[in-house]
Enzyme design. Structure first.
Site, PDB file in Angstrom:
ATOM      1  CG  ASP A 157      -1.757  -1.264   1.318  1.00 27.45           C
ATOM      2  OD1 ASP A 157      -2.249  -1.740   0.278  1.00 27.45           O
ATOM      3  OD2 ASP A 157      -1.915  -1.783   2.436  1.00 27.45           O
ATOM      4  CD  GLU A 198      19.721   3.639   9.044  1.00 28.73           C
ATOM      5  OE1 GLU A 198      19.390   4.673   9.664  1.00 28.73           O
ATOM      6  OE2 GLU A 198      20.783   3.017   9.268  1.00 28.73           O
ATOM      7  CD  GLU A 250     -22.240   5.921 -17.201  1.00 24.20           C
ATOM      8  OE1 GLU A 250     -23.272   6.574 -16.984  1.00 24.20           O
ATOM      9  OE2 GLU A 250     -22.217   4.667 -17.300  1.00 24.20           O
ATOM     10  CD  GLU A 273      21.862   7.562   9.711  1.00 25.77           C
ATOM     11  OE1 GLU A 273      21.851   6.539  10.417  1.00 25.77           O
ATOM     12  OE2 GLU A 273      22.427   8.617  10.054  1.00 25.77           O
ATOM     13  CG  ASP A 313      24.173   4.135  13.613  1.00 26.13           C
ATOM     14  OD1 ASP A 313      23.057   4.069  13.056  1.00 26.13           O
ATOM     15  OD2 ASP A 313      24.482   5.037  14.394  1.00 26.13           O
TER      16      ASP A 313
END
Length: 460
Positions: free
Chosen positions: A39, A342, A201, A340, A455
Site C-alpha cells: 500500500d 540503512e 462510464e 545512514e 549504523d
C-alpha cells in the site's frame, strides 16, 4: 523479514537472472527487501520523497492480513531508500483493536496529517487521523476518536487543491468523499459524506456484479491533480486486482473512466494492488505492490516503482511491471557526509532494527551478505572510509567495492569486538582513490553467525 534461508535462495535466483539478463545489474524492484511492505503512499516534501507503507508481518495469523504498524522510507534520488522503521502502530489509537491497513500522509500548516484505516474495538471499520511535527514521527492521535466510521471505510487518500480545499476519498467496495476543513481533522458538514454513484462510464466495467452494480472500482483510491485535470487511480475488477484510473475537471467529479494502467501481475503478483503517484524532479512515478520477495504471497507483499510518461493528451499509458524499476537515479549520493547504513538500493540477507538511542541501524549481518548503494559520487576521490559499528562477539570485515559485488576493491574495514552490540565505535580504513559516479557495495565477511551491527558511514 527473517527467513534468511529463503533470502539466500532468492539471491541465487537473482544471480542467475543477472547472468542472463543484460539489465539485471540494475534490478531495483521490489525497492524494500528487509520487510514485507504494501500500500505505498509517497509524499514529496522539501526535496525528499517520503514513502509510507503498511507492513505485512513475517508470520501470518489465520491466513489473513496480519498488519500492526506503518513504516516510512525516504529518498532524494528514487533509487536509494533510507529506512526510518515503524513510525507508529494501530495502538496510537486507543479506540482501535488492530488491522493497520492502507493510509496516506500529507503536509499542511507545519504539521503532517496521516489518515489511517483501522478496526474499532466494537468491530466497525474506521479512519483515524494521526499528527506529527515531523514526516517520520512520532505521531499521535489528533482527535482521540475516529474521523469517519462505517462498513467499508478503509483506504483513505487525501489531496489539497490549488484553492487550499482539502479532500478525502476512501472505500471498499463503495467510494465516498468529504471536503476536509482547514484544520484537517474535521470535515465540512455541508454536503457532508458523499457516496459516489459507481457507474460503468465513470469507473469501467466488470463482468461480475458487486452491490448490484458492474462498475470496476474496487478499493484503494489515489487522488491527484496534474495540469488542469484530476486523476483517481484505483485497484479494479475484483480479485485479482488490476490498476485503472478515471479523470475529471473537478476534484468531486463527475468522473470519466480512463483505462487500465497496470494489468493483473501474474508472475510474482499479489491478489491485491495499490497505486501511489508522485512527480519528482520533473518525472512521473507509479508506486504499486507485488509479492515478489522470498516467501511472498497475497499477505506478504512488496512495494515497487515504475517511472512513466503521460501521453500527450494527458491520459495514462499502460505500465508494465518490471524487475528493473527506476533505471536512472534522480540525483547522486554524496558520500562525504554521514550516510545512514540503512540507506541502500538493494541488499542480500541483512536486516534493520530500531531503538530509541541509536535509531535505525543495520543488523543480522552474516558472511557473504552485502548492501548496494547506487549512484555514489566520489568526486575527485577519497582517502579514507569511516563507519560506526558495534559487535558483541567476533566482528568481521567490510569490503568496500565499486560497480558490482565482486568489483574493484577500494579498501577493507576490520571490525573488532567492541564489547557489546550496542557499544558503538567509529573505525576507519584507507581506500584507493576512485573518481566519478559508481555504485558502491559493502560486502560483509567473517565467521559464522551475526558479525556486527552497522549504523553509518562516510568517506573522507
Amino acid at each position: 523479514m527473517k527467513n534468511k534461508a529463503l533470502i539466500k535462495v532468492f539471491a541465487i535466483t537473482v544471480f542467475i537472472l543477472l547472468a542472463i539478463l543484460p539489465l539485471g545489474l540494475n534490478a531495483q524492484n521490489p525497492i524494500i527487501q528487509t520487510n514485507y511492505t504494501a500500500d505505498p503512499a509517497p509524499m514529496v516534501h522539501n526535496g525528499t520523497v517520503y514513502l509510507y507503507t503498511s507492513h505485512d508481518e513475517d508470520k501470518t495469523v489465520r491466513n489473513f492480513f496480519t498488519m500492526n504498524d506503518w513504516r516510512c522510507y525516504s529518498s532524494t534520488d528514487m533509487v536509494n531508500w533510507t529506512d526510518h522503521g515503524a513510525i507508529l502502530s494501530y495502538k496510537v489509537f486507543e479506540w482501535s483493536r488492530g488491522d493497520a491497513w492502507a493510509g496516506q500522509c500529507i503536509y499542511r500548516n507545519g504539521k503532517f496529517y496521516y489518515y489511517l484505516p483501522v478496526n474499532q474495538k466494537n468491530g466497525e471499520n474506521a479512519i483515524g487521523v494521526a499528527v506529527s511535527d515531523s514526516p517520520t514521527g512520532p505521531f499521535k492521535d489528533a482527535i482521540g476518536k475516529p474521523l469517519l466510521s462505517g462498513y467499508g471505510y478503509i483506504d483513505p487518500t487525501v489531496f489539497i487543491d490549488d484553492n487550499s480545499q482539502a479532500y478525502l476519498y476512501w472505500g471498499n467496495p463503495n467510494l465516498w468523499h468529504v471536503k476536509l476543513n482547514e484544520d484537517m481533522i474535521s470535515y465540512n458538514q455541508e454536503p457532508g459524506i458523499v457516496k459516489e454513484d459507481l457507474k460503468d462510464e465513470n469507473f469501467g466495467y466488470r463482468a461480475k456484479k458487486i452491490d448490484n452494480r458492474t462498475a470496476s472500482y474496487e478499493e484503494g483510491p489515489w487522488l491527484f491533480k496534474r495540469n488542469s485535470k484530476y486523476y483517481l487511480l484505483y485497484p479494479a475488477g475484483g480479485v485479482p486486482e488490476h490498476l485503472a484510473y478515471s479523470s475529471s475537471t473537478s476534484a468531486t467529479g463527475p468522473w470519466v473512466y480512463g483505462d487500465t494502467i497496470m494489468h493483473v501481475i501474474k508472475e510474482g503478483g499479489a491478489f491485491t494492488n495499490h497505486p501511489g503517484y508522485i512527480e519528482f524532479k520533473g518525472k512521473s512515478y507509479l508506486f504499486y505492490h507485488n509479492a515478489a520477495l522470498p516467501d511472498g504471497s497475497g499477505f506478504k507483499r512488496s512495494v515497487c516503482i515504475e517511472p512513466f510518461t503521460f501521453n500527450a493528451d494527458g491520459s495514462i499509458p499502460l505500465i508494465t511491471p518490471t524487475k528493473e524499476g527506476v533505471k536512472e537515479s534522480a540525483g547522486n549520493l554524496n558520500p562525504f557526509v554521514r550516510v545512514e547504513a540503512e540507506t541502500f538500493a538493494w541488499e542480500e540477507g541483512i536486516e534493520t532494527a530500531k531503538d530509541e538511542e541509536t535509531g535505525v541501524y543495520v543488523t543480522d549481518i552474516n558472511n557473504g551478505e552485502y548492501i548496494k548503494v547506487r549512484s555514489v559520487d566520489f568526486g575527485k576521490g577519497a582517502k579514507k572510509f569511516e563507519a560506526s559499528v558495534a559487535s558483541a562477539l567476533q566482528g568481521g570485515k567490510i569490503e568496500i567495492r565499486i560497480d558490482e559485488k565482486n568489483g574493484s576493491l577500494l579498501g577493507t574495514l576490520e571490525v573488532k569486538n567492541t564489547d557489546g552490540d550496542q557499544i558503538w565505535k567509529t573505525l576507519s580504513c584507507k581506500v584507493n582513490k576512485v573518481k566519478g559516479v559508481h555504485d558502491l557495495f559493502f560486502v560483509f565477511k567473517g565467521g559464522e553467525g551475526n558479525l556486527f551491527n552497522f549504523d553509518w558511514w562516510k568517506l573522507k
